[in-house]
Design an enzyme around this catalytic site. Structure first.
Site, PDB file in Angstrom:
ATOM      1  N   SER A 271       0.792  -1.233   0.000  1.00 16.01           N
ATOM      2  CA  SER A 271       0.000   0.000   0.000  1.00 16.01           C
ATOM      3  C   SER A 271       0.827   1.287   0.000  1.00 16.01           C
ATOM      4  CB  SER A 271      -0.966   0.007   1.187  1.00 16.01           C
ATOM      5  OG  SER A 271      -0.269  -0.213   2.402  1.00 16.01           O
ATOM      6  N   ASP A 487      -2.853   5.686  11.354  1.00 18.57           N
ATOM      7  CA  ASP A 487      -3.244   4.279  11.385  1.00 18.57           C
ATOM      8  C   ASP A 487      -2.063   3.367  11.701  1.00 18.57           C
ATOM      9  OD1 ASP A 487      -1.764   4.402   9.057  1.00 18.57           O
ATOM     10  OD2 ASP A 487      -3.412   3.868   7.717  1.00 18.57           O
ATOM     11  N   HIS A 490       0.537   3.892   7.310  1.00 21.85           N
ATOM     12  CA  HIS A 490       0.696   4.634   6.065  1.00 21.85           C
ATOM     13  C   HIS A 490       1.237   6.038   6.303  1.00 21.85           C
ATOM     14  CE1 HIS A 490      -2.541   1.605   5.143  1.00 21.85           C
ATOM     15  NE2 HIS A 490      -1.631   1.355   4.209  1.00 21.85           N
TER      16      HIS A 490
END
Length: 564
Positions: A271, A487, A490
């Site tokens: 990601s 989070d 990220h």
């Protein structure tokens, strides 16, 4: 002078024999004859073997021997009776038998002559006047028909050199001696030659590079056929040759259509490489036209067709993704490279994927057990992101030269001690599929969010730090000081911009050096040196053949020297 061909004279290639049956294992010796230039006639260069006893007239004899040269050439056998009173211009006698000539090559070949003595022949004259270079004889066996006594003393050259061999006294441009040779020795020489070829590869013509690769491929085939028990050194040579072939193949494989000023970088991961932070207004402004992305998927917003180049405005990965480290990697590269240079990225990343998602032997079972949202991401790449990366990269190679691989992956594999080895597999497969060399295409791997910044996977950075231990051309890109979105996984958009610049700064250092990595600062001192063979295994400092040395400096910079 002329010579008559003998119907029973034969030649056959050793190349058809398995190495285990050849007299080339271990230490071996041969007679080496060197001539300084080609002459006009075949008899203008000669070397003689004086028999201990003259042959019996009317009896039949067979000579077999192995021959090779530093170049191709022609050699004939002309046995002679030097004691004859039948005087003529040739060696004080015209009692000469002109036996067959053979064409030899740069590989060992076995030749055979069967002769019936018409005179009391007492000398074997080998003539090769049109050859220049090094000529090798080995394993001479000369027997009378029906017997097994070898009339050549020390025909395998493993004993003390005899006085039976001599040259014509006025042949000043010819010399001979017994030298050590072996298949291993030949391979070590080939490796040394390959090293020189790799260092000077940019100056080779395509045909010269192709011929060098073909020669190495032949040696590799022989090495892999010869697998004696516990002979690790021999097999290690085969690995070095594979690496040399890969490096030559990369250079040869650059298509004529490729622009050497178009630098291409492969980007993969999960990601954080996919782009998790939304692009902001500034990220759409002033994107250089010279910074391109080749779409790895079809997109509608923005409109892009798979396999085509576009100006690299976000998103680079696929529709619905955000800002990535690659965005500001490319922009920083363009800002610092010379005018006229184009930078293109090929971008394939899957949010949430383990490194298994890029290993084709695992990916099908891995995807089958994951959540629907993950399956939807993988479906964009036909459930095989590695294959999509390779296919898109091959398309990109038609336009430019692949210069590096950028990776950001590891959160899903946090704590997996096998992760570095799995990354190495992915990297090496990319190189192999695309005919790339690690010397020319390093791996740049980014750290995950650090623990002190609230990173839930920060502990994995200790494992990321070990990548250079298994991939000597790997470089770690620091995430020190970079904030995360909250989070724990990220980065923020600002952090992506900084991280991308750090990738670029490292790559620019690599490109500026004649080796493969950065030069240390003036005040830096050497902290450690590590040596690797070309397959990436650690070896001792005294390792023979091509090796590479990784030097870590006190300022954190790393220098890799591939020319030891």
């Amino acid at each position: 002078m002329t010579h008559a061909m003998t119907p029973s004279a034969t030649a056959f290639s050793d190349d058809a024999l398995p190495l285990s049956t050849r007299a080339t294992e271990g230490v071996n010796h041969a007679l080496k004859i060197t001539t300084d230039k080609k002459q006009a006639n075949i008899w203008d260069w000669q070397i003689h073997y004086k028999l201990d006893k003259a042959l019996t007239v009317g009896k039949t004899y067979t000579l077999t021997m192995r021959i090779k040269g530093s170049d191709a050439g022609i050699m004939a056998l002309w046995p002679i009776d030097t004691a004859s009173q039948n005087k003529n211009e040739w060696g004080g006698s015209n009692d000469v038998q002109y036996e067959a000539q053979h064409d030899f090559t740069t590989s060992w070949q076995s030749f055979s002559w069967t002769i019936t003595a018409r005179f009391p022949l007492n000398e074997l004259d080998f003539v090769f006047g049109t050859f220049a270079g090094d000529l090798y004889f080995d394993d001479l066996v000369f027997t009378e028909q029906g017997t097994d006594k070898n009339l050549i003393v020390n025909g395998d050259f493993e004993g003390v050199q005899t006085a039976n061999w001599e040259k014509i006294s006025w042949h000043g441009g010819l010399s001979f001696s017994v030298v050590a040779t072996s298949h291993k020795g030949e391979m070590l020489q080939a490796i040394s030659d390959a090293q020189k070829t790799l260092v000077s590869a940019e100056g080779l013509t395509r045909q010269e590079a192709k011929e060098a690769r073909e020669a190495l491929e032949k040696l590799l085939a022989e090495a892999e056929n010869y697998n004696p028990a516990n002979d690790e050194d021999y097999l290690l040579m085969a690995e070095r040759i594979k690496a040399a072939i890969a490096a030559l193949a990369q250079w040869i494989g650059v298509p004529e259509t490729a622009d050497p000023n178009f630098q291409i970088y492969l980007c993969f991961g999960q990601s954080n490489m996919e782009g998790n932070a939304a692009a902001e207004a500034q990220d759409y402004e002033n994107v250089p036209e010279a910074f391109k992305v080749m779409a790895a998927v079809d997109m509608t917003t923005p409109a892009r067709k798979r396999g085509e180049w576009y100006t690299a405005t976000p998103p680079l990965c696929r529709q619905g993704t955000g800002l990535t480290p690659a965005d500001y990697f490319g922009r920083t590269m363009i800002a610092n490279l010379s005018a006229g240079t184009t930078v293109g990225v090929v971008h394939v990343a899957v949010g949430g994927t383990s490194i298994k998602g890029f290993l084709e032997e695992y990916v099908a079972d891995y995807v089958a057990g994951e959540a629907d949202w993950f399956k939807a991401y993988m479906a964009c790449y036909d459930n095989n992101p590695f294959r999509r990366l390779v296919e898109t990269a091959k398309r990109a190679q038609q336009f430019g030269i692949i210069k590096g691989v950028l990776m950001h992956q590891g959160e899903t594999d946090t704590g997996n001690g096998n992760w570095p080895t799995m990354v190495k597999t992915v990297y090496e497969r990319l190189l192999s599929e695309l005919n790339l060399s690690p010397y020319a295409v390093p791996l740049l791997a980014g750290e995950v969010v650090r623990t002190e910044k609230g990173g839930s996977c920060g502990g994995h950075n200790a494992i990321i730090a070990t990548l250079p231990d298994v991939i000597p051309t790997a470089h770690i890109i620091s995430s020190e000081g970079l904030e995360q979105k909250g989070d724990g996984l990220h980065f923020t958009a600002a952090s992506y911009r900084t991280l991308g610049k750090r990738y670029a700064e490292k790559m620019l250092e690599i490109l500026k050096t004649s080796g493969i990595d950065s030069v240390a600062g003036d005040d830096a001192t050497v902290v450690s040196e590590t040596y690797y063979d070309l397959s990436g295994r650690k070896v001792g400092k005294s390792q023979e053949g091509i090796a590479i040395r990784r030097i870590t400096m006190s300022d954190g910079s790393v220098k890799i020297d591939k020319r030891l």
